[in-house]
Design a protein around this motif. Structure first.
Motif, PDB file in Angstrom:
ATOM      1  N   THR A  40      -8.552  -2.722 -12.634  1.00 47.86           N
ATOM      2  CA  THR A  40      -7.712  -1.801 -13.404  1.00 47.86           C
ATOM      3  C   THR A  40      -6.428  -1.577 -12.610  1.00 47.86           C
ATOM      4  O   THR A  40      -6.400  -1.832 -11.399  1.00 47.86           O
ATOM      5  CB  THR A  40      -8.402  -0.417 -13.614  1.00 47.86           C
ATOM      6  N   PRO A  41      -5.362  -1.070 -13.271  1.00 43.38           N
ATOM      7  CA  PRO A  41      -4.119  -0.852 -12.507  1.00 43.38           C
ATOM      8  C   PRO A  41      -4.260   0.226 -11.441  1.00 43.38           C
ATOM      9  O   PRO A  41      -3.464   0.290 -10.514  1.00 43.38           O
ATOM     10  CB  PRO A  41      -3.111  -0.441 -13.594  1.00 43.38           C
ATOM     11  N   LEU A  42      -5.282   1.045 -11.551  1.00 43.55           N
ATOM     12  CA  LEU A  42      -5.398   2.170 -10.616  1.00 43.55           C
ATOM     13  C   LEU A  42      -6.363   1.894  -9.466  1.00 43.55           C
ATOM     14  O   LEU A  42      -6.321   2.567  -8.445  1.00 43.55           O
ATOM     15  CB  LEU A  42      -5.851   3.428 -11.370  1.00 43.55           C
TER      16      LEU A  42
END
Ligand SMILES: *Cc1c(COP(=O)(O)O)cnc(C)c1O
Length: 383
Positions: A40-42
């Motif tokens: 995920t981007p996080l």
């Protein structure tokens, strides 16, 4: 466990001993990937970008840290890149007190590169601990030495110097290239940072250029780790795997090389046409006692002189098994004349007192049959 055992068990004690490899590979896989994909981007995974972290490099760096008794080691693309990494701990105006008997390329970096950054390097005879102590000023930030100088074979007392350095708030950095952690562990003797040209004995096969810095203190590890990534000076993964392969045989190689070096030194010392033999293992070497108190072995590099540059050049040219090359520490023997090869960068003011004499030949003893090496020398000497 002893170094001999650790060398063939990388990351012994780390998880299942396979560095987390899902297939339990016996040899460390080479992760060439520059990037690692995130779920995920996080959420960052364990690795994101190889400049900052790479699984193959991690196996090597862990192994290097274990060998030197360090908390963390960093692998660089050359020995001088590792030396330059030491400047992480320096600021303009700081002074470095360095041994006057250093590797030629170290002089070049200190006097021709660091000087541009406002770092002042002073050279001293570091064989006398009390004299070194008297040379430390309020500006001295770092002391840099080699436990066994090359090619002059000067010995300095690492524990004694480290004690003085620590008392005066000076960082003690030790270039352990010529003796390796097999013989001496500078961090255990009080040094703050140990450095290597891994191009020499650690790799041992003249097919990789690499450097190492290893250290123990947390704040220093963080600062150096930040610079290692920010400056992009990490050793690439293929070279890391090559290093691990080379290091497996280091104990065997060096045991053989040191044994042969002693035999060659004794042979040369017995010849009437040799003026001087410089080898710390020989009786009568002034630094032998200090050396033997801190090192398990005597190294496999030695030097000798004939009193005549022409004669030395002729001998070097007649040798067949000793290739004429800069560098040392490979499985095959080599010869050099440091005054005109590796040590051309000795600063002018030090040259007269510390530079290798023009007729000095340096031998790096390899793993060949020792009788063959001595026969080659005999033939070249008799001419
Ligand atoms: C070779 C060497 C270096 C420099 O290392 P490179 O790998 O050639 O950059 C530094 N110190 C010593 C003692 C060396 O022999």
């Amino acid at each position: 466990m002893n170094v001999e055992t650790l060398l063939v068990h990388p990351n012994c004690g780390e998880g299942d001993g396979h560095g987390g490899d899902p297939f339990r590979a016996s040899a460390p896989p080479i992760y060439l990937s520059a990037t690692y994909d995130q779920e995920t981007p996080l959420a960052f995974g364990r690795y994101d970008y190889s400049r900052g972290g790479n699984p193959t490099r991690e196996v090597l760096e862990k192994q290097l840290a274990i060998l030197e008794g360090a908390e963390r080691a960093f692998a660089y693309p050359s020995g001088v890149a590792a030396l330059d990494g030491l400047a992480t701990f320096l600021r303009p105006g700081d002074e470095v007190l360095a041994s006057a008997d250093l590797y030629g390329g170290t002089f070049r970096l200190f006097t021709q590169v660091w000087s541009k950054r406002g770092i002042v390097v002073k050279y001293a005879d570091v064989t006398d601990v009390s004299r070194v102590s008297s040379l430390i000023t309020s500006k001295t930030r770092m002391m840099h030495v080699e436990p066994l100088g090359n090619p002059m074979q000067t010995v300095c007392d690492i524990a004694g110097l480290a004690k003085v350095a620590r008392e005066r708030g000076v960082l003690m950095t030790v270039d352990n290239t010529s003796l390796t952690p097999l013989n001496i562990k500078p961090l255990e003797l009080g040094a703050h940072v140990v450095m290597h040209s891994a191009t020499k004995y650690l790799n041992g096969h003249s097919d990789v250029m690499a450097g190492v810095l290893a250290l123990r203190e947390k704040a220093m590890i963080e600062e150096l780790g930040f610079h290692h990534n920010a400056e992009g000076v990490a050793l690439p993964p293929f070279e890391c795997a090559m290093m691990l392969r080379g290091m497996e045989t280091m104990a065997l190689r060096i045991a053989r090389q040191q044994e042969s070096a002693m035999a060659v030194a004794k042979y040369l010392a017995g010849r009437k046409d040799v003026a001087r033999v410089l080898y710390v293992g020989l009786e009568g070497h002034g630094g032998r006692e200090v050396h033997r108190s801190q090192s398990r072995g005597d190294g496999a590099v030695l030097s000798f002189t004939t009193g005549s540059v022409e004669r030395s050049v002729a001998i070097v040219q007649r040798l067949k098994l000793f290739a004429i090359r800069v560098s040392f520490g490979s499985v095959s023997s080599s010869v050099s004349m440091p005054a005109s090869m590796s040590h051309k960068s000795v600063p002018a003011e030090l040259r007269e007192r510390y530079a290798p004499p023009a007729d000095l030949m340096r031998l790096s003893i390899g793993i060949e049959d020792c009788g063959d090496l001595i026969a080659d020398l005999e033939r070249a000497m008799v001419g």
